[in-house]
Design a protein around this motif. Structure first.
Motif, PDB file in Angstrom:
ATOM      1  N   GLY A 374       0.845  -1.182   0.000  1.00  0.00           N
ATOM      2  CA  GLY A 374       0.000   0.000   0.000  1.00  0.00           C
ATOM      3  C   GLY A 374       0.880   1.231   0.000  1.00  0.00           C
ATOM      4  O   GLY A 374       2.054   1.157   0.365  1.00  0.00           O
ATOM      5  N   PRO A 375       0.316   2.385  -0.395  1.00  0.00           N
ATOM      6  CA  PRO A 375       1.110   3.620  -0.414  1.00  0.00           C
ATOM      7  C   PRO A 375       1.544   4.003   0.999  1.00  0.00           C
ATOM      8  O   PRO A 375       1.069   3.442   1.983  1.00  0.00           O
ATOM      9  CB  PRO A 375       0.141   4.669  -0.973  1.00  0.00           C
ATOM     10  CG  PRO A 375      -0.997   3.904  -1.541  1.00  0.00           C
ATOM     11  CD  PRO A 375      -1.057   2.599  -0.849  1.00  0.00           C
ATOM     12  N   ASN A 376       2.432   4.993   1.087  1.00  0.00           N
ATOM     13  CA  ASN A 376       2.865   5.469   2.407  1.00  0.00           C
ATOM     14  C   ASN A 376       1.671   5.900   3.235  1.00  0.00           C
ATOM     15  O   ASN A 376       0.754   6.529   2.740  1.00  0.00           O
ATOM     16  CB  ASN A 376       3.814   6.665   2.251  1.00  0.00           C
ATOM     17  CG  ASN A 376       5.198   6.204   1.846  1.00  0.00           C
ATOM     18  OD1 ASN A 376       5.636   5.144   2.262  1.00  0.00           O
ATOM     19  ND2 ASN A 376       5.852   6.989   1.002  1.00  0.00           N
ATOM     20  N   GLY A 377       1.691   5.559   4.521  1.00  0.00           N
ATOM     21  CA  GLY A 377       0.606   5.966   5.411  1.00  0.00           C
ATOM     22  C   GLY A 377      -0.626   5.099   5.275  1.00  0.00           C
ATOM     23  O   GLY A 377      -1.690   5.445   5.782  1.00  0.00           O
ATOM     24  N   ALA A 378      -0.494   3.950   4.604  1.00  0.00           N
ATOM     25  CA  ALA A 378      -1.671   3.105   4.397  1.00  0.00           C
ATOM     26  C   ALA A 378      -2.018   2.307   5.654  1.00  0.00           C
ATOM     27  O   ALA A 378      -3.106   1.765   5.759  1.00  0.00           O
ATOM     28  CB  ALA A 378      -1.430   2.152   3.229  1.00  0.00           C
ATOM     29  N   GLY A 379      -1.078   2.230   6.621  1.00  0.00           N
ATOM     30  CA  GLY A 379      -1.374   1.486   7.853  1.00  0.00           C
ATOM     31  C   GLY A 379      -0.663   0.149   7.925  1.00  0.00           C
ATOM     32  O   GLY A 379      -1.004  -0.693   8.749  1.00  0.00           O
ATOM     33  N   LYS A 380       0.362  -0.044   7.086  1.00  0.00           N
ATOM     34  CA  LYS A 380       1.042  -1.340   7.061  1.00  0.00           C
ATOM     35  C   LYS A 380       1.837  -1.589   8.339  1.00  0.00           C
ATOM     36  O   LYS A 380       1.683  -2.633   8.977  1.00  0.00           O
ATOM     37  CB  LYS A 380       2.002  -1.400   5.849  1.00  0.00           C
ATOM     38  CG  LYS A 380       1.336  -1.103   4.523  1.00  0.00           C
ATOM     39  CD  LYS A 380       2.316  -1.192   3.379  1.00  0.00           C
ATOM     40  CE  LYS A 380       3.439  -0.184   3.455  1.00  0.00           C
ATOM     41  NZ  LYS A 380       3.065   1.209   3.151  1.00  0.00           N
ATOM     42  N   SER A 381       2.653  -0.592   8.707  1.00  0.00           N
ATOM     43  CA  SER A 381       3.459  -0.798   9.923  1.00  0.00           C
ATOM     44  C   SER A 381       2.577  -0.845  11.165  1.00  0.00           C
ATOM     45  O   SER A 381       2.872  -1.580  12.111  1.00  0.00           O
ATOM     46  CB  SER A 381       4.499   0.322  10.067  1.00  0.00           C
ATOM     47  OG  SER A 381       5.519   0.145   9.104  1.00  0.00           O
ATOM     48  N   THR A 382       1.488  -0.068  11.147  1.00  0.00           N
ATOM     49  CA  THR A 382       0.553  -0.132  12.274  1.00  0.00           C
ATOM     50  C   THR A 382      -0.027  -1.539  12.382  1.00  0.00           C
ATOM     51  O   THR A 382      -0.160  -2.093  13.474  1.00  0.00           O
ATOM     52  CB  THR A 382      -0.571   0.897  12.085  1.00  0.00           C
ATOM     53  OG1 THR A 382       0.005   2.168  11.864  1.00  0.00           O
ATOM     54  CG2 THR A 382      -1.468   0.962  13.311  1.00  0.00           C
ATOM     55  N   THR A 383      -0.359  -2.140  11.238  1.00  0.00           N
ATOM     56  CA  THR A 383      -0.884  -3.504  11.248  1.00  0.00           C
ATOM     57  C   THR A 383       0.142  -4.458  11.863  1.00  0.00           C
ATOM     58  O   THR A 383      -0.205  -5.317  12.678  1.00  0.00           O
ATOM     59  CB  THR A 383      -1.222  -3.941   9.811  1.00  0.00           C
ATOM     60  OG1 THR A 383      -2.106  -2.982   9.243  1.00  0.00           O
ATOM     61  CG2 THR A 383      -1.874  -5.303   9.798  1.00  0.00           C
ATOM     62  N   PHE A 384       1.412  -4.280  11.483  1.00  0.00           N
ATOM     63  CA  PHE A 384       2.478  -5.103  12.070  1.00  0.00           C
ATOM     64  C   PHE A 384       2.486  -4.946  13.582  1.00  0.00           C
ATOM     65  O   PHE A 384       2.601  -5.915  14.330  1.00  0.00           O
ATOM     66  CB  PHE A 384       3.840  -4.649  11.523  1.00  0.00           C
ATOM     67  CG  PHE A 384       4.342  -5.509  10.405  1.00  0.00           C
ATOM     68  CD1 PHE A 384       3.468  -6.009   9.463  1.00  0.00           C
ATOM     69  CD2 PHE A 384       5.691  -5.811  10.302  1.00  0.00           C
ATOM     70  CE1 PHE A 384       3.929  -6.805   8.440  1.00  0.00           C
ATOM     71  CE2 PHE A 384       6.162  -6.610   9.272  1.00  0.00           C
ATOM     72  CZ  PHE A 384       5.283  -7.103   8.341  1.00  0.00           C
ATOM     73  N   ASN A 385       2.381  -3.689  14.023  1.00  0.00           N
ATOM     74  CA  ASN A 385       2.433  -3.436  15.460  1.00  0.00           C
ATOM     75  C   ASN A 385       1.221  -4.005  16.187  1.00  0.00           C
ATOM     76  O   ASN A 385       1.312  -4.383  17.344  1.00  0.00           O
ATOM     77  CB  ASN A 385       2.560  -1.930  15.732  1.00  0.00           C
ATOM     78  CG  ASN A 385       3.956  -1.412  15.416  1.00  0.00           C
ATOM     79  OD1 ASN A 385       4.915  -2.184  15.405  1.00  0.00           O
ATOM     80  ND2 ASN A 385       4.071  -0.129  15.140  1.00  0.00           N
ATOM     81  N   LEU A 386       0.084  -4.083  15.489  1.00  0.00           N
ATOM     82  CA  LEU A 386      -1.104  -4.693  16.100  1.00  0.00           C
ATOM     83  C   LEU A 386      -0.899  -6.197  16.242  1.00  0.00           C
ATOM     84  O   LEU A 386      -1.204  -6.782  17.284  1.00  0.00           O
ATOM     85  CB  LEU A 386      -2.345  -4.406  15.253  1.00  0.00           C
ATOM     86  CG  LEU A 386      -2.793  -2.940  15.201  1.00  0.00           C
ATOM     87  CD1 LEU A 386      -3.932  -2.768  14.211  1.00  0.00           C
ATOM     88  CD2 LEU A 386      -3.206  -2.450  16.570  1.00  0.00           C
ATOM     89  N   VAL A 387      -0.367  -6.812  15.194  1.00  0.00           N
ATOM     90  CA  VAL A 387      -0.193  -8.272  15.229  1.00  0.00           C
ATOM     91  C   VAL A 387       0.840  -8.655  16.293  1.00  0.00           C
ATOM     92  O   VAL A 387       0.681  -9.647  16.997  1.00  0.00           O
ATOM     93  CB  VAL A 387       0.239  -8.794  13.839  1.00  0.00           C
ATOM     94  CG1 VAL A 387       0.614 -10.272  13.913  1.00  0.00           C
ATOM     95  CG2 VAL A 387      -0.866  -8.581  12.821  1.00  0.00           C
ATOM     96  N   THR A 388       1.898  -7.825  16.430  1.00  0.00           N
ATOM     97  CA  THR A 388       2.964  -8.204  17.363  1.00  0.00           C
ATOM     98  C   THR A 388       2.746  -7.663  18.771  1.00  0.00           C
ATOM     99  O   THR A 388       3.633  -7.763  19.615  1.00  0.00           O
ATOM    100  CB  THR A 388       4.332  -7.717  16.849  1.00  0.00           C
ATOM    101  OG1 THR A 388       4.235  -6.319  16.544  1.00  0.00           O
ATOM    102  CG2 THR A 388       4.751  -8.457  15.618  1.00  0.00           C
ATOM    103  N   GLY A 389       1.587  -7.075  19.025  1.00  0.00           N
ATOM    104  CA  GLY A 389       1.257  -6.690  20.394  1.00  0.00           C
ATOM    105  C   GLY A 389       1.897  -5.392  20.846  1.00  0.00           C
ATOM    106  O   GLY A 389       1.795  -5.028  22.009  1.00  0.00           O
TER     107      GLY A 389
END
Lengths: 589, 345
Positions: A374-389
């Motif tokens: 997804g483009p920058n700011g799409a929420g990818k790293s946030t999703t990672f942080n959600l999955v990893t607690g």
């Protein structure tokens, strides 16, 4: 301890033991060295706490006070023998450190040193106002230590007790640093996120080092009480706490011998300033305070790493750690199982009013490579942080192997064999690549602090480092294994993070932009590695901006835009998807 | 406890709280602009109070020599930096810029103090003596560390406190002093005995707080300081030099210290090391206010003053223990609620 460190220790020990036997060393210097030894114990604790663990304390003098008052009270009021009070003194100090530490280690940033100032002052006033402890007069007539019925009354006989403890503390500290627990403490300095991601319980690691530092301070207090034969609250005031910190800063806060050097300089300097300066400026001044305050500022402005690195630089570099290639940790394999490994259902995350991740659902199957793009700011790293607690969900659920895992902390996620790398690399820059990667095996070892100090962990360490070396070779960093992680190019640092994650023996590997900063051939090698991991049974979820890399590698792609999932499917479908094309290129207006 | 005692304690708490409020505001100001947690804030109070006490007896306060030494050090550092840029003219100019005001002030103090021209003149001289110490201290101790972390700045700040307290003993001796009140007289309100000085404390504090609010809201310098506080790099990009804003913030902190001293020195005996404890209580308030909010810091300062007054009644030996222990839960609460983690520092 490697060979160089062992030689260094033996030379140091030999010099220190020899000094009082030398005929030309006057009693005055032996007494001074007794005080250097007492201060060294506290400074050694500070090296662990501040230099290694990243927690600055101005309050260590309070712990010296706990150790000193405990024995002074028991020996004078209750007639205990001094050696019997040693365990009690240490136990009192540890108990106090546990209580104070529970609050202190949770303080963030500059609040932590401020907190140490607060309780540092509190305990000074407490010692000074408790009638049982003799209020501001303190406790006098503390009995001396005795060995085989011989009281240690003069500074020469006491010297061996003090320096015996100091040498033991040096060994213990060096061993601790070079152990599983020590690595987890050293990892704290470069931020808690990386340590948590491999299963280190950060609070516990911080509390451990806090208590360890307090223990050394308490030991120093116990010795002090029987050397000085009296305790007064002034010795445990904040000013003295600041002097201890000055020792650590002066010598070099990250170095064991820096603590001894700093303690030596401060104690000797203090003595001479107290003797000499009043001759020039008249009595009644606290001249050493002026000098120490200025010295602290000058050190911070001019040589923030302290003096020891300057000296150590001339003593030669350490030989690289010897790795036994046969050392290995048993892999735990992958279960076949039905159904997806990871299921994200309607995940939502709000930052204030901003919806960073909005109702995102996707699955990662067993032995599958899934791309999250997804483009920058799409929420990818946030999703990672959600999955990893790392971040808590605002809504939705995350399941891993039929267990609901949202609400678990990062180290609990790691315990379920989910490993990750970071978009902004998080390695301890001064530790070698090998040691950084070995931290990844934290959960696969069990040696605790005591077995680390006692050197009972060698077999486990051999296996951990063998495993770490193998993972480093796997990602293609074998030549860089013994370099400090900070010396590597960014792309290689990302590979080192992958090796660290692999040391966890993960079932699911989350890679955040692993190919960024890599050259073409290196990317090919990385893609081959990820495919091999999948073929072994591992599942991989990766965020990546290099579309060629993603398209050729993944089995399945999830596309995010503005926090929402806009497409999902096989790479070929995604490339044709009009919504995806619009998100990346804009609509044909 | 009856009503009279309670009222007395409340009055005591409010007066002390007002002083803590001033110091808390100074601490918040300095932290916001320079990220320095100014542990030596209290030393400005004691240095000003003890200088004032010395001037009352017609003797020249030792702080004069400290001012000259600080000015010389600042001059040397500025000139040294200019020489490294190979511009000797600039070096001379900067050295003069640092030295001339300090020498002029020292000369004025040396000439006028023995004449004992009265409290008003003494207060002006005292301000002239102490306020410049702020910027000089910033130049010497903190400007070279301007880009360091909050933690390093804090350790430097503790170092400055250690040196200044020790200097205080050398300059003013171990004896405690009280100055004569600015406003004399007292009166009775119901059961309560109120001195003019204590009314002055509350009034002056309110006036100063209002003045500061106007300064930050209405003047260009005030707005520039706020800009530096919010975003240092951004402020620098629009032409506000960090160095200058740092010096201004420190000058204001020292000035607030002088005001506090004039207010508090007639009410409590000041010793060379009293400043630390007074400053730290302001500091407890500043922390409760989160080191960022002025109204919260002022409210917290009143709370600290009241806590201190009442704990000195119930458990006088442990009043410092109670006040300083009260900061720990606040720090914990701040740590747990702050969004940025420990990696920022």
């Amino acid at each position: 301890m490697n060979r160089r460190d062992l030689t260094r220790f033996l030379v140091f020990a030999a010099i220190m033991v020899a000094i009082p036997f030398l005929p030309f060393v006057p009693d005055f210097w032996v007494t001074l060295l007794d005080f250097v030894g007492l201060a060294s114990l506290v400074a050694l604790g500070l090296v662990m706490l501040t230099g290694v663990g990243g927690m600055t304390s101005f309050g260590q003098a309070a712990f010296v006070g706990f150790g000193a008052y405990a024995t002074a009270l028991l020996t004078t009021a209750y007639g205990w023998s001094p050696w019997l009070t040693l365990p009690v003194s240490l136990a009192v100090t540890v108990a106090a450190a546990l209580v104070i530490g529970l609050v202190t280690v949770r303080l963030s940033g500059h609040y932590l040193p401020l907190g140490t100032i607060a309780w540092g002052i509190c305990f000074y006033y407490l010692f000074g106002n408790l009638k049982t402890l003799g209020a501001y007069d303190g406790i006098s007539s503390v009995p001396p230590l005795s060995i085989f019925g011989m009281p240690l009354l003069d500074s020469r006989s006491f010297y061996f007790v003090v320096w015996g403890f100091v040498l033991a503390a040096i060994l213990a500290t060096a061993n601790l640093l070079d152990s599983r627990v020590g690595r987890s403490i050293r990892a704290l300095r470069s931020g808690a996120a990386a340590a948590e991601s491999v299963g280190v319980n950060v609070w516990r690691a911080k509390l451990t080092v806090f208590v360890y530092a307090a223990l050394l301070a308490g030991l120093s207090g116990w010795l002090y009480a029987h050397f000085q034969r009296a305790v007064t609250p002034g010795v445990f005031s904040l000013t003295v706490g600041i002097e201890y910190l000055l020792m650590a800063v002066l010598g070099g806060a990250g170095y064991i011998y820096g603590a001894i050097l700093g303690a030596g300089i401060v104690v000797v300097l203090k003595n001479f300033l107290q003797d000499l300066l009043p001759l020039f400026f008249g009595a009644g001044g606290n001249y050493e305070g002026i000098v120490f305050g200025i010295l602290l500022i000058v050190m911070l402005q001019g040589a923030r790493d302290g003096l020891w690195p300057v000296i150590a630089g001339r003593l030669g570099k350490a030989a690289p750690r010897v790795v036994d290639a046969t050392g290995t940790l048993p892999g735990r394999g992958f279960d076949a199982g039905d159904g997806a490994l990871l299921r994200v259902q309607g995940a939502r995350r709000l930052f204030g009013g901003l919806v960073a991740v909005d109702n995102v659902s996707f699955e990662v199957g067993r032995g599958e490579i899934v791309g999250l793009i997804g483009p920058n700011g799409a929420g990818k790293s946030t999703t990672f942080n959600l999955v990893t607690g790392v971040l808590a969900l605002s809504g939705g659920e995350i399941h891993f192997e039929d267990e609901r895992v949202d609400g678990l902390g990062p180290e609990q996620i790691a315990a379920r064999r989910i490993a990750r790398t970071f978009q902004h690399v998080k390695l301890a820059p001064t530790m070698s690549v090998l040691e950084n990667v070995a931290i990844g095996a934290h959960l696969r070892g069990r040696a605790g602090m005591v077995s680390g100090i006692m050197r009972l962990d060698r077999e486990e360490e051999r296996r951990i480092f063998g495993e770490a070396a193998r993972q480093i070779e796997r990602v293609g960093l074998a030549e860089a294994m013994h370099q400090p992680a900070g010396a590597l190019a960014l792309g290689q640092q990302r590979l080192a993070e992958i090796a660290r994650a692999l040391c966890l023996d993960p079932k699911l590997l989350l890679l955040d932009e692993p190919a960024a900063g890599l050259r073409h051939l290196e990317k090919q090698a990385l893609a081959d590695l990820i495919r091999r991991l999948r073929d072994e049974g591992m599942s991989v979820l990766l965020v990546e901006h290099d579309m060629d890399f993603v398209m050729q590698l993944t089995d399945h792609i999830v596309v995010l835009n503005f926090g929402a999932r806009i497409a999902t499917g096989a790479p070929a479908e995604i490339q044709r998807d009009p919504a995806v094309i619009e998100a990346y290129l804009g609509s044909p207006a | 406890m009856d009503v009279t005692i309670a009222l007395f304690l409340i009055q005591d708490g409010i007066i002390n709280g007002a002083i803590y409020a001033l110091l808390a505001v100074a601490l918040v100001l300095v932290f916001a602009v320079t990220r320095v947690i100014l542990i030596p804030q209290g030393e400005f109070v004691t240095f000003a109070g003890l200088s004032l006490a010395a001037m009352e007896t017609g003797s020249v306060p030792g702080a004069v020599w400290l001012l000259l030494v600080l000015a010389a050090a600042a001059a040397a550092m500025d000139a040294g930096a200019a020489l490294r840029e190979r511009s000797p003219a600039k070096a001379v100019r900067l050295a003069a810029w640092n030295l001339v005001p300090a020498i002029a002030i020292a000369a004025a103090v040396l000439a006028m103090v023995p004449l004992q021209l009265g409290l008003g003149v003494n207060i002006v001289l005292c301000a002239a003596l102490i306020v410049p110490m702020g910027p000089y201290l910033y130049r010497v101790a903190f400007q070279p560390l301007a880009d360091a972390s909050v933690l390093v700045l804090l350790i430097a700040s503790v170092g400055a406190h250690l040196a200044l307290t020790a200097l205080g003993l050398v300059l003013f001796g171990a004896e405690g002093y009280r100055t004569s009140p600015v406003v004399s007289g007292s009166f009775q309100i119901g059961p309560l005995f109120v001195t003019g000085q204590s009314l002055l404390v509350v009034g002056a504090t309110l006036a100063l707080l209002a003045g500061l609010a106007l300064f930050f809201g209405r003047t260009l310098i005030g707005k520039a300081l706020m800009a530096s506080a919010i975003n240092r790099r951004g402020a620098r990009l629009v032409g506000i030099p960090t160095m200058l804003s740092g010096r201004i913030a420190f000058a204001m902190a020292a000035a607030i210290g002088v005001v506090s001293a004039v207010l508090v020195a007639p009410l409590t005996t000041l010793y060379y090391d009293s400043g630390f404890i007074i400053g730290l209580k302001g500091f407890v308030a500043a922390i409760i206010g989160g080191l960022g909010a002025y109204p919260a810091a002022v409210a917290a300062a009143l709370a600290v003053g009241l806590l201190e007054a009442f704990s000195s009644f119930w458990a006088s030996a442990f009043k410092e223990v109670i006040v300083f222990a009260s900061i720990l839960p606040v720090l914990l609460w701040r740590s747990l609620t702050s969004t940025h983690g420990d990696e920022e520092d």
